[in-house]
Design a protein around this motif. Structure first.
Motif, short mmCIF file in Angstrom:
data_model
loop_
_atom_site.label_atom_id
_atom_site.label_comp_id
_atom_site.label_asym_id
_atom_site.label_seq_id
_atom_site.Cartn_x
_atom_site.Cartn_y
_atom_site.Cartn_z
N ALA A 166 0.84 -1.21 0.00
CA ALA A 166 0.00 0.00 0.00
C ALA A 166 0.87 1.25 0.00
N CYS A 167 1.97 1.23 0.78
CA CYS A 167 2.86 2.38 0.86
C CYS A 167 3.70 2.55 -0.39
N GLN A 168 4.18 1.44 -0.93
CA GLN A 168 5.01 1.52 -2.13
C GLN A 168 4.23 1.96 -3.36
N LEU A 169 3.00 1.46 -3.49
CA LEU A 169 2.21 1.71 -4.69
C LEU A 169 1.25 2.89 -4.53
N GLY A 170 1.05 3.34 -3.29
CA GLY A 170 0.08 4.40 -3.05
C GLY A 170 -1.35 3.90 -3.18
N PHE A 171 -1.57 2.61 -2.91
CA PHE A 171 -2.88 1.99 -3.06
C PHE A 171 -3.64 2.02 -1.73
N ALA A 172 -4.96 1.92 -1.84
CA ALA A 172 -5.81 1.75 -0.66
C ALA A 172 -5.90 0.27 -0.32
N ILE A 173 -6.15 -0.04 0.94
CA ILE A 173 -6.36 -1.43 1.36
C ILE A 173 -7.85 -1.69 1.40
N GLU A 174 -8.28 -2.70 0.69
CA GLU A 174 -9.70 -3.05 0.63
C GLU A 174 -10.23 -3.28 2.05
N GLU A 175 -11.45 -2.87 2.30
CA GLU A 175 -12.00 -2.83 3.65
C GLU A 175 -11.95 -4.17 4.37
N ARG A 176 -12.36 -5.25 3.71
CA ARG A 176 -12.36 -6.55 4.37
C ARG A 176 -10.95 -7.03 4.67
#
Length: 405
Positions: A166-176
């Motif tokens: 998430a930090c490397q790609l700038g992605f969000a973590i899916e809620e579940r």
């Protein structure tokens, strides 16, 4: 990645297909290729059994034969080749109790951690994507394959890997997936410290280091992370306080900032040792924090020059960067780089005498006084008080020694 490595991988795929097996690129290579990011790893998965791979290629290293992995050396390039497999039982939250080979790439992808890592890329560009990894890449989502909680029970390190991606790609973590991490947080304690540290370093060294701090706090992992639980517990995760981390460029600077921002300068060595960092890295962080403390005292030009002579410009500049982002302002009237440019003696080996010369001329035994005196002489040269010439330097040395004896 160098084209020769990619070509070697393709030659391995071609040879496997020609022999009647299916084979694909898998893992980070596929993900980063689709994202058009720099690729650092190249792995191949195949329907061929390990013994079939060994027979097919001239040079094969049995790197992990029990788990179906061998290294094929193609054109001088090592390529890791693993037989399609499934895994069962993870009693230690780390390793499967049983590994068995399968013939389908889809079955192999089912055991992987996140959808963006559960894709396969064929020799002709075909993508096998049973879990929607390409769509998650497009949306910028980190999502576990299948049931998130089951994936983290299999290998608890995947929780930190999730945060790291998430930090490397700038992605969000899916809620579940995020909720599953919160529920499984305590199981990270089963993971070896070295593996934890490797993932944490990658997260802290990413483009989102401030987010790495906030995520380990938000998910409840902090109490179970060696070293970090001492550093970041009890209010150490304020987002505003961690924002400057991204303005620092090196891992040493970012670690130093964490200790300074938390007011735990004395914890550098205990925390980093607990995380099993190498001695040189611990020393670099400790030196940086110590130099930041000197900047807190607003050193004058003379003191700053001595710092650069004793520690070197790079170390002082590193500490200055940390102090600058921590204080929010330039701490000195003249920043180290400009002062360094004006110094005649920038490194101690530029001084035209050495310790042996001092010992001989002053007829004294070696000791800490030698380096102290050389630093004093270098400072005096930079201040324009004496010339960088052996006779002048030794004359000043005699005067200095007479003053203190």
């Amino acid at each position: 990645m160098e084209q020769r490595i990619i070509d070697a991988g393709k030659s391995v795929l071609q040879a496997l297909e020609t022999a009647g097996h299916s084979a694909y690129f898998v893992g980070g290579y596929v993900r980063d290729t689709l994202l058009k990011r720099a690729v650092h790893d190249l792995d191949v998965a195949t329907s061929a059994r390990p013994e079939e791979v060994v027979r097919l290629f001239d040079k094969v290293i049995p790197t992990g034969l029990a788990h179906g992995t061998v290294t094929v050396v193609a054109g001088g390039v090592p390529v890791e080749v693993t037989t399609y497999r499934m895994e069962t039982g993870y009693q230690d939250h780390r390793r499967p109790d049983q590994v068995f080979f399968v013939r389908s790439i889809e079955q192999d992808l089912a055991r992987r951690d996140f959808t963006i890592n559960a894709m396969a890329l064929g020799l002709r560009g075909e993508i096998i994507d049973p879990y929607g990894g390409t769509e998650d890449l497009r949306r910028g989502i980190i999502r576990a394959v299948g049931e998130a909680e089951a994936r983290f029970q299999e290998d608890a390190l995947r929780m930190l890997r999730c945060l790291r991606f998430a930090c490397q790609l700038g992605f969000a973590i899916e809620e579940r997936t995020l909720s599953a991490i919160k529920r499984q947080a305590q199981s990270i304690k089963y993971i070896a410290v070295e593996r934890i540290n490797a993932e944490w370093r990658k997260a802290l060294d990413s483009s989102g280091p401030d987010r790495a701090v906030s995520l380990v706090c938000e998910t409840g992992l902090i109490p179970y992370l060696p070293g970090l639980n001492r550093l970041l517990a009890d209010g150490g995760c304020e987002k505003e306080a961690m924002l400057p981390l991204s303005r620092l460029s090196t891992l040493v600077e970012r670690w130093a900032y964490l200790f300074v921002a938390r007011g735990k300068q004395e914890e550098v060595e205990p925390v980093l040792r607990e995380l099993r960092n190498e001695k040189a890295f611990i020393r670099a962080c400790a030196e940086t924090v110590a130099l930041v403390n000197v900047f807190c005292q607003s050193p004058d030009d003379s003191k700053l020059q001595l710092m650069m002579l004793e520690y070197g410009f790079e170390k002082v500049a590193r500490a200055y960067a940390v102090y600058g982002v921590r204080s929010g302002e330039e701490p000195l009237a003249v920043e180290p780089g400009k002062l360094y440019e004006k110094m005649e003696i920038k490194k101690m080996n530029e001084l035209l005498i050495n310790g042996a010369d001092l010992q001989k001329a002053l007829e004294r035994k070696p000791g800490p006084w030698v380096r102290d005196l050389l630093l004093r002489l270098a400072r005096d040269v930079n201040a324009g008080q004496i010339l960088n010439e052996p006779h002048a330097l030794l004359s000043r040395a005699r005067v200095v020694v007479d003053e203190y004896t």
